[in-house]
Write a protein that holds these residues in place. Structure first.
Motif, mmCIF file in Angstrom:
data_model
loop_
_atom_site.group_PDB
_atom_site.id
_atom_site.type_symbol
_atom_site.label_atom_id
_atom_site.label_comp_id
_atom_site.label_asym_id
_atom_site.label_seq_id
_atom_site.Cartn_x
_atom_site.Cartn_y
_atom_site.Cartn_z
ATOM 1 N N PRO A 18 -5.199 4.513 -4.177
ATOM 2 C CA PRO A 18 -4.665 3.917 -2.938
ATOM 3 C C PRO A 18 -5.592 4.110 -1.738
ATOM 4 O O PRO A 18 -5.596 3.279 -0.827
ATOM 5 C CB PRO A 18 -3.339 4.658 -2.737
ATOM 6 C CG PRO A 18 -2.933 5.089 -4.100
ATOM 7 C CD PRO A 18 -4.214 5.425 -4.794
ATOM 8 N N VAL A 19 -6.380 5.186 -1.726
ATOM 9 C CA VAL A 19 -7.362 5.372 -0.662
ATOM 10 C C VAL A 19 -8.408 4.272 -0.733
ATOM 11 O O VAL A 19 -8.765 3.653 0.282
ATOM 12 C CB VAL A 19 -8.028 6.760 -0.771
ATOM 13 C CG1 VAL A 19 -9.122 6.927 0.280
ATOM 14 C CG2 VAL A 19 -6.992 7.861 -0.634
ATOM 15 N N VAL B 3 -4.421 7.052 4.494
ATOM 16 C CA VAL B 3 -3.319 6.093 4.401
ATOM 17 C C VAL B 3 -2.329 6.263 5.556
ATOM 18 O O VAL B 3 -1.980 5.287 6.234
ATOM 19 C CB VAL B 3 -2.597 6.218 3.045
ATOM 20 C CG1 VAL B 3 -1.355 5.320 3.013
ATOM 21 C CG2 VAL B 3 -3.535 5.838 1.910
ATOM 22 N N ALA C 270 -6.824 1.008 0.445
ATOM 23 C CA ALA C 270 -6.676 0.942 1.900
ATOM 24 C C ALA C 270 -8.006 0.658 2.575
ATOM 25 O O ALA C 270 -8.094 -0.165 3.498
ATOM 26 C CB ALA C 270 -6.076 2.253 2.418
ATOM 27 N N LEU D 148 -5.888 11.184 0.756
ATOM 28 C CA LEU D 148 -4.770 10.254 0.598
ATOM 29 C C LEU D 148 -3.915 10.211 1.861
ATOM 30 O O LEU D 148 -3.624 9.130 2.398
ATOM 31 C CB LEU D 148 -3.919 10.677 -0.598
ATOM 32 C CG LEU D 148 -2.664 9.831 -0.857
ATOM 33 C CD1 LEU D 148 -3.028 8.388 -1.145
ATOM 34 C CD2 LEU D 148 -1.854 10.430 -2.000
ATOM 35 N N GLU D 149 -3.537 11.368 2.360
ATOM 36 C CA GLU D 149 -2.610 11.395 3.491
ATOM 37 C C GLU D 149 -3.268 10.956 4.790
ATOM 38 O O GLU D 149 -2.678 10.192 5.561
ATOM 39 C CB GLU D 149 -2.008 12.796 3.635
ATOM 40 C CG GLU D 149 -1.140 13.192 2.450
ATOM 41 C CD GLU D 149 -0.431 14.515 2.655
ATOM 42 O OE1 GLU D 149 -0.032 14.802 3.800
ATOM 43 O OE2 GLU D 149 -0.281 15.266 1.669
ATOM 44 N N TYR E 118 -5.321 4.041 7.947
ATOM 45 C CA TYR E 118 -4.879 2.707 7.537
ATOM 46 C C TYR E 118 -3.628 2.270 8.291
ATOM 47 O O TYR E 118 -3.585 1.180 8.880
ATOM 48 C CB TYR E 118 -4.616 2.668 6.032
ATOM 49 C CG TYR E 118 -3.910 1.410 5.590
ATOM 50 C CD1 TYR E 118 -4.616 0.220 5.429
ATOM 51 C CD2 TYR E 118 -2.527 1.394 5.388
ATOM 52 C CE1 TYR E 118 -3.962 -0.950 5.056
ATOM 53 C CE2 TYR E 118 -1.877 0.236 5.020
ATOM 54 C CZ TYR E 118 -2.594 -0.933 4.855
ATOM 55 O OH TYR E 118 -1.941 -2.088 4.507
ATOM 56 N N LEU E 119 -2.580 3.122 8.259
ATOM 57 C CA LEU E 119 -1.303 2.701 8.844
ATOM 58 C C LEU E 119 -1.420 2.445 10.339
ATOM 59 O O LEU E 119 -0.909 1.439 10.850
ATOM 60 C CB LEU E 119 -0.241 3.766 8.577
ATOM 61 C CG LEU E 119 1.173 3.423 9.073
ATOM 62 C CD1 LEU E 119 1.687 2.156 8.394
ATOM 63 C CD2 LEU E 119 2.124 4.587 8.840
ATOM 64 N N SER F 90 1.703 4.427 -2.885
ATOM 65 C CA SER F 90 1.171 5.745 -2.511
ATOM 66 C C SER F 90 2.236 6.597 -1.834
ATOM 67 O O SER F 90 3.191 7.049 -2.473
ATOM 68 C CB SER F 90 -0.057 5.568 -1.611
ATOM 69 O OG SER F 90 0.250 4.797 -0.449
ATOM 70 N N SER G 92 3.731 7.019 11.871
ATOM 71 C CA SER G 92 2.806 7.849 11.107
ATOM 72 C C SER G 92 3.386 9.242 10.887
ATOM 73 O O SER G 92 3.335 9.787 9.776
ATOM 74 C CB SER G 92 1.464 7.935 11.842
ATOM 75 O OG SER G 92 0.558 8.788 11.157
ATOM 76 N N VAL H 217 0.836 -1.207 0.000
ATOM 77 C CA VAL H 217 0.000 0.000 0.000
ATOM 78 C C VAL H 217 0.869 1.255 0.000
ATOM 79 O O VAL H 217 0.632 2.196 -0.766
ATOM 80 C CB VAL H 217 -0.960 -0.003 1.206
ATOM 81 C CG1 VAL H 217 -1.676 1.351 1.326
ATOM 82 C CG2 VAL H 217 -1.988 -1.120 1.073
ATOM 83 N N LEU H 218 1.887 1.278 0.857
ATOM 84 C CA LEU H 218 2.764 2.450 0.897
ATOM 85 C C LEU H 218 3.586 2.581 -0.389
ATOM 86 O O LEU H 218 3.833 3.695 -0.860
ATOM 87 C CB LEU H 218 3.697 2.376 2.102
ATOM 88 C CG LEU H 218 3.025 2.470 3.475
ATOM 89 C CD1 LEU H 218 4.078 2.460 4.575
ATOM 90 C CD2 LEU H 218 2.144 3.712 3.586
#
Length: 266
Positions: A86-87, A175, A90, A171-172, A179-180, A32, A198, A28-29
């Protein structure tokens, strides 16, 4: 994290589950913000070895992609749309156990006015010191000149800049925070390590702007990560981030040059 096992099925090996989640995070990272972080590191190295000091160099956000207005608009909308994939990924992965991912990370509209109020408050708390840190970084020579918008003037310029701000925020915050932090929690990381991961991720993909924005975004990352840890809602963070970027992007595109020079951002 998973649904009930079929009768007689063996329990999953925890180490295998951890390895799979770790691989998922890297994928995922890598699609993105992690990819952006790698490019940002390379960009910073290129700037530091280019010859002129950082204070004399420039980076441009939201550049025009074609001199033909409607082709430029098409490119801008495509870039925004694909950047949101990517959003979607996630959120899809976080919903693997059948639970709504948007409710899991608080991206829903259950508390719109409260989220709006908290988000605007966070934007003020982060934005005002952030502008001061940018000006200080420029004075110290550790921050490049950031041109927040280089779009050609057209009827769609401001709407596209607003959409770009919303895309960045989704996005930021989805993710790098929702997500993270959920996945690192699944991996049983300690709270300080989750917040640090993060925050450092957020700072790393801003390194192309210099050391000042890196440290400023790390601080922002700590504040946002701690808020999420306490409230488990990412929507106020999306509101705050969108507000910050709208002010930066639209302000840069519309304010007179003399004002921008007075603020130290031109």
């Amino acid at each position: 994290m998973r649904g009930p096992l079929p009768p007689g099925a063996p329990a999953p090996d925890q180490r295998a589950v951890s390895r799979r989640l770790t691989a998922e995070i890297w994928i995922v990272l890598g699609l993105s913000l992690g990819k952006s972080a790698v490019y940002a590191v390379v960009s910073l190295i290129a700037k530091l070895t280019a010859g002129p000091p950082l204070a004399e160099q420039t980076t441009t956000l939201n550049p025009s992609q074609s001199p033909r207005p409607y082709l430029d608009l098409t490119y801008q909308l495509l870039s925004i749309g694909f950047a949101l994939l990517p959003v979607a990924l996630a959120l899809y992965l976080l919903s693997a156990n059948g639970r709504s991912a948007v409710r899991r990370i608080g991206l829903d509209g259950a508390r719109p006015w409260r989220d709006l109020g908290i988000g605007m408050g966070l934007a003020a708390v982060i934005g005002i010191p952030g502008l001061g840190l940018y000006v200080a970084g420029r004075a110290l020579g550790i921050t490049v000149e950031v041109q927040a918008s280089a779009l050609n003037a057209a009827w769609w310029t401001i709407p596209v800049l607003i959409l770009a701000a919303l895309q960045n925020a989704l996005l930021e915050e989805v993710v790098a925070v929702g997500y993270l932090m959920e996945r690192l929690r699944d991996l049983r990381w300690s709270t300080p390590a989750i917040i640090a991961a993060s925050a450092l991720l957020r700072g790393s993909y801003h390194l192309y702007q210099g050391w000042g924005p890196f440290f400023g975004n790390v601080v922002m990352g700590v504040v946002f990560a701690e808020y999420y840890r306490r409230r488990r809602r990412v929507m106020p963070l999306v509101v705050a981030h969108t507000a910050l970027d709208v002010v930066a992007f639209v302000g840069y595109a519309t304010l007179p040059d003399a004002w921008l020079e007075a603020l130290g951002i031109m």
